[in-house]
Enzyme design. Structure first.
Site, PDB file in Angstrom:
ATOM      1  CB  CYS A  76      41.078  24.955 104.463  1.00 29.33           C
ATOM      2  SG  CYS A  76      40.354  25.270 102.828  1.00 29.33           S
ATOM      3  CG  ASN A  78      41.959  28.922  98.575  1.00 29.29           C
ATOM      4  OD1 ASN A  78      42.483  30.024  98.569  1.00 29.29           O
ATOM      5  ND2 ASN A  78      42.349  27.944  97.780  1.00 29.29           N
ATOM      6  CB  CYS A 224      45.255  23.726  97.642  1.00 29.45           C
ATOM      7  SG  CYS A 224      45.672  23.156  99.312  1.00 29.45           S
TER       8      CYS A 224
END
Length: 297
Positions: A76, A78, A224
């Site tokens: 991930c 972010n 995303c």
């Protein structure tokens, strides 16, 4: 009751992130706790970034990434930026190495406050993504949705950025597609044994593109990071763009994605702290701090 742990609600270009500090404990965020947090408007999230004590010498922490449905993600971008900003505020350290399910991640906070994450090398082999059947060329695979003679979306590029991604290329506005309807079907298509993140991408120039993403285990998301990376490298790989691209996400901001010649993908963008509190990692019960405080995690 499990001893409560500190957490911060943050966002990375609208990607809703909870950063939970489990260092010094043996606790883990239970799937039912994640689902309880995701169900509340105040604590709804796309991913929980759970910071654990390091397991590997030379790393700062082991980071588990938990989706809104309680499953675990491999990457991930972010969320990683949020972790870096939070830990930099706590420690004064600017550069970090994290261990994740997808491997080691290097990240650093820049002088301008933006955070750069080395997302590693993309993988394009059908077995690495993974796909359920062999495709010699993953720049465009046989997959479509809609009428067979007039598909709405078709021939996606597929790649792994620590988790599986399918990128459908469109020439019109990415908002003109019912991704909330198509996303769940495509995420769970039999071709993706581990499910997949589904992105609609519109290339606007050799240096820019727009995307919308249905995120595996989270649903429609405002941003995303790994999808932006997968879309950028796939755009370069198919000749649509160069190797450095500004990717606009639904929240309206931009991520700068650079696919370096050494095959590493660098993602640069902002992170924002919203509020902090404590939560029970077993149940998801939480208490919000009465006043803003320096983020510990």
């Amino acid at each position: 009751m499990t001893h409560p742990i500190p957490f911060a609600r943050m966002n990375g270009l609208g990607n809703e992130i909870l950063v939970a500090d489990l260092r010094g404990t043996k606790h883990r965020i239970a799937p039912q706790a994640a689902r309880a947090l995701a169900a509340r408007a105040e604590t709804h999230f796309d991913q929980i970034m759970a910071i654990h004590d390091p397991r590997t010498p030379g790393t700062f922490a082991h980071v588990r990434i938990v989706n809104a449905d309680g499953t675990e993600a491999g990457a991930c971008g972010n969320g990683t930026r949020c972790v870096v900003q939070a830990l930099a505020a706590e420690t004064g350290i600017r550069r970090f190495t994290f261990e994740t399910k997808a491997g080691l991640l290097e990240a650093f906070e820049r002088e301008d406050g933006l955070v750069t994450v080395d997302m590693g090398r993309p993988r394009f082999d059908w077995r690495d993504i993974p796909l359920a059947e062999e495709f010699a060329d993953t720049r465009a695979i046989e997959l479509q949705i809609g009428p067979i003679d007039a598909p709405i979306l078709h021939s996606p590029s597929v790649a792994s950025m620590g988790n599986p991604h399918a990128i459908f290329w469109v020439k019109d506005d990415v908002w003109s597609y019912a991704l909330d309807r198509f996303g769940p079907i495509l995420e769970n298509h039999p071709i993706f044994p581990d499910r997949a993140n589904i992105t609609i991408a519109e290339v606007t120039s050799r240096e820019a593109m727009r995307i919308r993403t249905w995120e595996r285990g989270a649903g429609l998301t405002k941003a995303c990071g790994s999808a932006a990376c997968a879309a950028a490298v796939s755009a370069a790989r198919t000749g649509r763009t160069g190797r450095t691209v500004a990717v606009t996400v639904p929240a309206g901001g931009e991520l700068l994605i650079e696919w370096r010649e050494d095959d590493h993908v660098l993602m640069t963008g902002p992170a924002e702290w919203e509020w902090s509190g404590t939560l029970d990692p077993a149940t998801g019960d939480f208490t919000r701090d009465e006043a803003p405080a320096e983020v510990r995690a």
